[in-house]
Structure formats: C-alpha cells, structure tokens
Design an enzyme around this catalytic site. Structure first.
Site, short mmCIF file in Angstrom:
data_model
loop_
_atom_site.label_atom_id
_atom_site.label_comp_id
_atom_site.label_asym_id
_atom_site.label_seq_id
_atom_site.Cartn_x
_atom_site.Cartn_y
_atom_site.Cartn_z
N ASP A 73 2.30 2.43 7.96
CA ASP A 73 1.11 1.67 7.55
C ASP A 73 1.47 0.34 6.89
O ASP A 73 1.29 0.16 5.68
CB ASP A 73 0.27 2.55 6.61
CG ASP A 73 -1.20 2.14 6.59
OD1 ASP A 73 -1.54 1.16 7.29
OD2 ASP A 73 -1.98 2.78 5.88
N ASP A 111 0.86 -1.20 0.00
CA ASP A 111 0.00 0.00 0.00
C ASP A 111 0.89 1.24 0.00
O ASP A 111 0.63 2.22 0.70
CB ASP A 111 -0.93 0.00 1.22
CG ASP A 111 -2.06 1.04 1.10
OD1 ASP A 111 -2.32 1.52 -0.03
OD2 ASP A 111 -2.67 1.37 2.13
#
Ligand code: ADP
Ligand code: MG
Length: 264
Positions: A207, A191
């Site tokens: 993240d 991501d």
C-alpha cells in the site's frame, strides 16, 4: 457509450480472447469500480497479455478494490483505484507536494491516474533498494498489477492478525525498513501500520500509493505518524524505543518540536 454496451463489448472481447473471468456478475454489479474507463483499461491489460484470469475480490478499501488474478501460472494482485469514489482532496495533498507529480492536471481522473502511477513508482523504488514489497508489474490508468503475496488465492494475513514468535525482531525489521526506505529510496511510506504489513514467509510492506519523497513538505510529519503507529502496535508486545530516537536514526536529523506537533 453506455456502461451496458461497454460491458457487452468487453464480454465479447474477453470471450474472443478465451480468458476466464470468475464472478463476472459480481463485477458488473459493482459499477462504482467497473466504470467504462476501468473496463477498457482492464480490457487493454488482458489484450496485451498481462492478465489471463481474473478471480474473486480480495479487499474493498476506502480508495481501491483488490482482486486476485493470474497471468498463466503467475499469481497477481490487481488493485483498482475507484474513480468516482476516490477521496480526491486527500489524494491531491499527497500528489501535488511531490515534485515527481506536481505538473499533472487537477481533475479527479488525473489525480487518480497519477496516484496509481505513483504507487507503481514507489513500489519500484523500494524494490530497487532491496526492500520486501510486492513487485509492481504494470499500470494502466487506475489499475495497478503487482505480484500476489499469498497462497491459494488468499493473501498473507495482515500483521495485526498474526501472533508473532519474535515481536522484538519484527519491530527492528520494520524500523530498518523505514530507514532504508528513507535513506536509499528517499521515501516516507506515510501510511505504515499493522494493516499495511503482510506476514507470510517474511514481513512485506504494501500500500504505497501515498508514500512521498523525503523532501515533500509534510514528509517529516508523516514519518512521525508512521513511527507512532508502529510503536503503538508493538508497545504491548516488546520493549519499544523513544520516537525521537527512531526519527533521528531513520533520517539522520534531529526531530524538531514543530514537526512533532504537526505530525499528531
Ligand atoms: N500484492 C498483494 N498481494 C496479496 N494481497 C494484497 C496485495 N496488495 C493488497 N493485497 C490485499 O488487499 C488488501 C488491501 O490492500 P492495500 O494495498 O492495503 O489497499 P487499501 O488502500 O485499500 O488499504 C491488503 O490488506 C491485502 O489483503
Ligand atoms: Mg491498506
């Protein structure tokens, strides 16, 4: 036990411990975040001394909320994955293809707990090979505590929000990040974008819950997507490189057309 009673008990314990909780009313309203399991996990972390103050909300994302916290003088980021509103189907795909987590039970709670542990483990692996990520400190069920990247309770801005002095060198740095992550930590971020890179005293990648081992069945298509995101962000800022060439450099393998198509 009802949520209210848990909260009363939590309040009592918290005041017994003498911890400061700012905006507790705001916390209580958000019952989708602070359900029983989460309040008890938070309480355990407070009791064990990992948290001495909980501050305001930093971010409300699709899967998780992030709060500012402190352990004495140390600043913390407290990331809480929501159990009720987790995107269970999407999470399952990333978890079950990962041999580190393939044996977990498939209930919503277990998937969210595994996801939290996975983010902790991924950050730890990245850190061990010297990459700039927040240092993970501890996890408990759906709560991950990590080093806070920012100043005065404000996180560093995301890459998309800053003007870069030297975009070409930032671009090279991010490609090197993917390379080291793949070759030395055996991971694909999955991501990576201008949203998950913070720009402070240097660039940091955050993240990593969805990051997968490089032998995950979709690892290569996730990598193709990461490379495409980074190229899309930088193409108006500096000369960019061919995606296939970056893929080969990162993996040491040729990119097959089938991976290209599935990655789109
Ligand atoms: N370790 C950290 N230090 C400071 N801020 C953080 C940290 N982790 C997350 N944040 C803040 O929270 C936001 C969302 O975090 P992220 O991990 O990307 O969660 P999401 O899954 O919701 O995208 C980040 O853009 C950043 O502003
Ligand atoms: Mg994010």
């Amino acid at each position: 036990m009802s949520l209210e009673r848990i909260e009363d008990r939590f309040d009592r314990k918290i005041s017994e411990l003498g911890i400061r909780i700012r905006d507790m009313d705001q916390l209580k309203v958000r019952q989708d975040v602070f359900d029983e399991i989460t309040l008890l996990s938070l309480y355990r972390l407070v009791h064990k001394g990992y948290i001495t103050a909980i501050g305001g909300s930093i971010s409300t994302g699709k899967e998780a909320n992030v709060f500012f916290g402190e352990k004495e003088d140390e600043d913390l980021a407290i990331k809480i994955y929501r159990i009720r509103t987790a995107n269970f189907n999407a999470m399952s795909e990333y978890i079950l293809g990962d041999r580190r987590f393939s044996s977990i039970r498939r209930t919503r709670k277990d998937i969210v707990f595994a996801w939290t542990r996975k983010e902790y483990a991924n950050l730890q692996r990245a850190l061990e090979v010297g990459l700039p990520v927040p240092r993970p400190i501890v996890w408990d069920r759906n709560i991950l505590i990590m080093q806070f990247l920012g100043h005065d309770e404000r996180p560093y801005p995301q890459l998309r929000q800053v003007g870069l002095d030297d975009p070409a060198s930032a671009y090279r740095e991010i490609i090197r990040f993917m390379h080291v992550l793949y070759q030395e930590a055996n991971l694909v971020h999955a991501d990576l974008s201008e949203y998950n890179i913070l720009a402070g005293d240097r660039l940091y990648v955050i993240d990593m819950g969805q990051a997968v081992m490089h032998d995950h069945p979709r690892a290569h298509s996730f990598l193709v997507r990461d490379i495409a995101n980074i190229n899309r962000f930088f193409h108006s800022k500096c000369p960019i490189r061919d995606e296939k060439e970056i893929f080969s450099e990162v993996t040491g393998k040729e990119l097959r057309e089938t991976t290209m198509k599935r990655g789109e």
